[in-house]
Scaffold this active site. Structure first.
Site, short mmCIF file in Angstrom:
data_model
loop_
_atom_site.label_atom_id
_atom_site.label_comp_id
_atom_site.label_asym_id
_atom_site.label_seq_id
_atom_site.Cartn_x
_atom_site.Cartn_y
_atom_site.Cartn_z
N GLU A 194 -0.01 -13.41 -15.43
CA GLU A 194 0.35 -13.13 -14.03
C GLU A 194 0.74 -14.41 -13.31
O GLU A 194 1.18 -14.39 -12.16
CB GLU A 194 -0.84 -12.51 -13.30
CG GLU A 194 -1.42 -11.31 -14.00
CD GLU A 194 -2.59 -10.71 -13.24
OE1 GLU A 194 -2.36 -9.78 -12.48
OE2 GLU A 194 -3.73 -11.20 -13.42
N ASN A 246 3.31 -7.66 -10.98
CA ASN A 246 3.15 -7.71 -9.52
C ASN A 246 2.78 -9.13 -9.10
O ASN A 246 3.39 -9.71 -8.20
CB ASN A 246 2.04 -6.77 -9.06
CG ASN A 246 2.24 -5.36 -9.57
OD1 ASN A 246 3.35 -4.95 -9.85
ND2 ASN A 246 1.16 -4.62 -9.70
N ASP A 247 1.77 -9.67 -9.76
CA ASP A 247 1.37 -11.04 -9.41
C ASP A 247 2.34 -12.06 -9.98
O ASP A 247 2.60 -13.08 -9.36
CB ASP A 247 -0.06 -11.32 -9.87
CG ASP A 247 -1.06 -10.77 -8.88
OD1 ASP A 247 -0.89 -11.05 -7.68
OD2 ASP A 247 -1.98 -10.05 -9.28
N HIS A 287 0.83 -1.21 0.00
CA HIS A 287 0.00 0.00 0.00
C HIS A 287 0.86 1.26 0.00
O HIS A 287 0.63 2.19 -0.75
CB HIS A 287 -0.78 0.05 1.33
CG HIS A 287 -2.15 -0.45 1.22
ND1 HIS A 287 -2.61 -1.51 1.97
CD2 HIS A 287 -3.19 -0.05 0.47
CE1 HIS A 287 -3.86 -1.73 1.67
NE2 HIS A 287 -4.24 -0.87 0.76
N ARG A 297 2.93 -10.84 -2.13
CA ARG A 297 3.33 -9.49 -2.53
C ARG A 297 3.05 -8.45 -1.45
O ARG A 297 3.56 -7.33 -1.51
CB ARG A 297 2.64 -9.10 -3.85
CG ARG A 297 1.14 -8.98 -3.76
CD ARG A 297 0.52 -8.83 -5.13
NE ARG A 297 0.23 -7.44 -5.46
CZ ARG A 297 -0.51 -7.06 -6.50
NH1 ARG A 297 -1.02 -7.96 -7.32
NH2 ARG A 297 -0.74 -5.80 -6.74
N ARG A 324 -8.26 -0.79 -13.99
CA ARG A 324 -8.55 -1.80 -12.96
C ARG A 324 -10.00 -1.62 -12.51
O ARG A 324 -10.28 -0.87 -11.57
CB ARG A 324 -7.63 -1.63 -11.75
CG ARG A 324 -6.17 -2.01 -11.97
CD ARG A 324 -5.38 -1.79 -10.69
NE ARG A 324 -4.13 -2.50 -10.63
CZ ARG A 324 -2.91 -1.94 -10.80
NH1 ARG A 324 -2.82 -0.65 -11.06
NH2 ARG A 324 -1.83 -2.68 -10.70
N CYS A 329 1.93 -4.24 -17.72
CA CYS A 329 1.14 -3.23 -17.02
C CYS A 329 1.33 -3.29 -15.51
O CYS A 329 0.65 -2.59 -14.77
CB CYS A 329 -0.34 -3.35 -17.36
SG CYS A 329 -1.06 -4.91 -16.79
N ARG A 370 -9.65 -4.08 -17.94
CA ARG A 370 -9.49 -5.40 -17.33
C ARG A 370 -10.80 -5.77 -16.65
O ARG A 370 -11.36 -4.96 -15.90
CB ARG A 370 -8.36 -5.39 -16.31
CG ARG A 370 -8.26 -6.74 -15.61
CD ARG A 370 -7.05 -6.81 -14.74
NE ARG A 370 -7.22 -6.08 -13.50
CZ ARG A 370 -6.26 -5.99 -12.59
NH1 ARG A 370 -5.08 -6.54 -12.79
NH2 ARG A 370 -6.47 -5.32 -11.47
C1 PEP Z 1 -0.20 -7.14 -11.68
O1 PEP Z 1 -0.44 -8.14 -11.00
O2 PEP Z 1 0.95 -6.80 -12.06
C2 PEP Z 1 -1.31 -6.26 -12.08
C3 PEP Z 1 -1.15 -5.29 -12.95
O3 PEP Z 1 -2.51 -6.45 -11.45
P1 PEP Z 1 -2.82 -5.99 -9.92
O4 PEP Z 1 -1.62 -5.24 -9.41
O5 PEP Z 1 -4.04 -5.17 -10.00
O6 PEP Z 1 -3.02 -7.31 -9.26
MG MG Z 2 -2.49 -8.76 -10.77
#
Ligand code: PEP
Ligand code: MG
Length: 564
Positions: A422, A445-446, A196, A456, A298, A493, A334
């Site tokens: 992801e 990120n995922d 966060h 994460r 998102r 992304c 998305r």
């Molecule tokens: C990601 O996982 O990189 C992504 C863009 O989706 P989110 O961060 O919303 O899970």
């Molecule tokens: Mg994600």
């Protein structure tokens, strides 16, 4: 590209995980500590209990009002966090537990703490997302206790001049309330690059380093030079060298601000630079950047506070606001990524021990496709007559079969289907998936979380979820290769695309578009315009064979030398 900062003898150099690029030089400030509450066995005399109760109510109401006021001044993720905390300060369950204790004679401050402990224990046992709410709950309790004691709320001081904030981690409400003109840099000893705190700092454009070892030793008032690109925090820097580092950064920032797009490398290789948004207001604000379209909308973030599913026409309005903000431009929507750290109450999530590995994103459609069908209907309605036709991608695709069934639904409605990559399985089978859809977008990120088997949200695992992990980069390269084979677009992304140096590496890996937070667009585009495609490829090759993220950064940066 930012090199390692030069330091004088006697300076202390601390290292952490880079989260938001930028350089800041200022004195350190630390958060105002929370008031510790003595648990006394003495009961409040019967006649005084009513006034104790009303003092408690007044404090909770004041705290909630302050949080709401700050929410109204904030936007995006920051506003959401503050609104959620304000709601917690007036939560009937928590207030009721404290009231019961006060009615039985417990002093108000101790009652607030005891009620919080009760709830925290339950939330912690439930684990997952509920456990994460414990920090928010304790933060709200600390604010109410301070209000009851008539002392300033714990949290971020308001410094007289711009300062660098050093903290263990920030409560979401504190992160959301940061004033970027006063807090010009942020370093935390905990937290991960996708926590966060980091996401909000990025939104606010505050250079930030997380998981800094040894930060606890640095006292308020110390001079600090912070580099959010290299992850270095220099305590007591040499004034001349610090001024030079700042000067270099400002020259870069001026160069960034002069970048007007569209995205290309110095030798003219075209790369789309797109923006990540979460609603119409964010999209309209992003229009001030040179981003040429939206690479990730998102949608689930529009509905986090909803008890019931928004109607198709309400959804249509919300999606149309983003499409209108970018009329005539590419927009990638998305579908709802509900579940894990972003549950939607109307999605009827099952009780799961590991929600991040559970029914999340596209997997919800396998149980009941109604929510997805209605969302696609709403997107199709919002897109009527629009050119170009919006691209629509599904989160958390793991198999080619999931991509096939999603693509059929999207095509039926005249939209362009895509899949997010992801999950490592999806990256490894990217070619089979891409045969069914028209494009791929890598969610780093995922992808980092699942590749490294590291939550994460966990501060302790920040080094593992670093998107510079060579294993993660290798999966991005594999995905990009599928795009080349089939002649279809592959973009990134995730937060990785917001790091200007990593963005060049991603291009070198073969990615054709980068989508990042609005605050990162200028730095990403300008950085790319200063390097050749060949150097991006050399940097990517060096990062892929590096031993770890730190070595990958050093290796890539030594090749990606930006013009001053
Ligand atoms: C990601 O996982 O990189 C992504 C863009 O989706 P989110 O961060 O919303 O899970
Ligand atoms: Mg994600």
């Amino acid at each position: 590209m930012t090199r390692s900062l030069q330091v004088k003898a006697g300076s202390m150099v601390l290292r952490g995980t880079p989260a938001v690029s930028g350089v800041a030089l200022a004195a350190a400030v630390r958060p105002i500590p929370r008031l510790s509450v003595e648990v006394s066995k003495d009961l409040v005399p019967e006649p005084d209990r009513a006034s104790e109760l009303s003092a408690f109510h007044a404090a909770a109401t004041t705290v909630a009002a302050r949080l709401r006021e700050r929410a109204a001044r904030a936007s995006g993720a920051a506003a959401e966090v503050l609104t959620a905390d304000a709601a917690m300060a007036t939560d009937r369950g928590w207030l009721g537990a404290a009231e019961k204790l006060i009615a039985a004679g417990t002093p108000a401050r101790a009652a607030a703490v005891a009620a919080t402990d009760q709830f925290a224990e339950v939330f912690t046992k439930l684990g997952g997302l509920m456990a994460e709410r414990v920090t928010d709950l304790r933060d709200v309790c600390d604010r109410v206790v301070a209000e009851l004691a008539g002392v300033p709320e714990p949290g971020i001081p308001v410094p007289a001049r711009p300062a660098i904030l050093l903290a263990d981690d920030l409560a979401p409400a504190d992160a959301a309330g940061l004033d970027p003109t006063l807090i010009i840099g942020l370093a935390t000893s905990l937290g991960g690059p996708t926590s966060h705190t980091a996401i909000i700092a990025r939104q606010l454009g505050i250079p930030c380093v997380v998981a800094v070892a040894g930060l606890d030793e640095v006292e308020a008032g110390a001079g600090v030079l912070l580099d959010g690109s290299s992850g270095e925090v220099v305590v007591d820097p040499d004034p001349r060298l610090a001024a030079q580092a700042l000067e270099e950064f400002r020259a870069r920032a001026t160069r960034d601000a002069a970048w007007t797009g569209p995205g290309t490398t110095a030798d003219g290789h075209r790369v789309e630079v797109l923006v990540n948004v979460q609603d119409g207001a964010g999209a309209r604000a992003a229009r001030r950047t040179p981003a040429e379209g939206v690479g990730l909308f998102r949608t689930e973030l529009c509905f986090l506070d909803r008890e019931t599913e928004p109607s198709v026409s309400e959804q249509e309005q919300i999606y149309r606001a983003v499409l209108d903000a970018y009329s005539g431009a590419k927009v990638v929507i998305r579908t709802l990524d509900a579940g894990s750290d972003k549950p939607l109450r109307f999605a009827d999530h099952p009780d799961e021990a590991n929600p991040a590995l559970g029914v999340r994103g596209i997997r919800i459609a396998a149980r009941d496709s109604g929510i997805l069908d209605r969302q696609l209907d709403a997107i199709a309605r919002a897109a009527v007559g629009r050119r170009p036709v919006p691209w629509v991608m599904a989160p958390m695709i793991s198999t080619a079969a999931e991509a096939e069934s999603f693509a059929a639904k999207v095509r039926q409605r005249g939209l362009v289907p895509g899949a997010m990559i992801e999950v490592p399985a999806a990256a490894l089978t990217a070619e089979s998936i891409l045969r069914h859809v028209d494009f791929l977008s890598v969610g780093t990120n995922d992808l980092a979380q699942y590749t490294m088997a590291a939550d994460r949200m966990s501060p302790a695992l920040a080094a593992l979820t670093d998107p510079w992990q060579p294993a993660v980069l290798s999966l991005v390269a594999h995905t990009a290769a599928a795009g080349r084979t089939l002649g279809k677009p592959v973009g990134v992304c995730g937060e990785a695309a917001a790091d200007p140096a990593l963005a060049c590496v991603l291009v070198g890996l073969g990615v054709g578009s980068l989508s990042a937070a609005a605050s990162a667009i200028a730095a990403v585009g300008a950085g790319l315009s200063a390097v050749t495609r060949e150097n991006c490829e050399r940097a990517a090759a060096a990062a892929l064979v590096a031993a770890d993220p730190a070595a990958a950064r050093v290796a890539a940066r030594s090749i990606l030398e930006w013009a001053p």
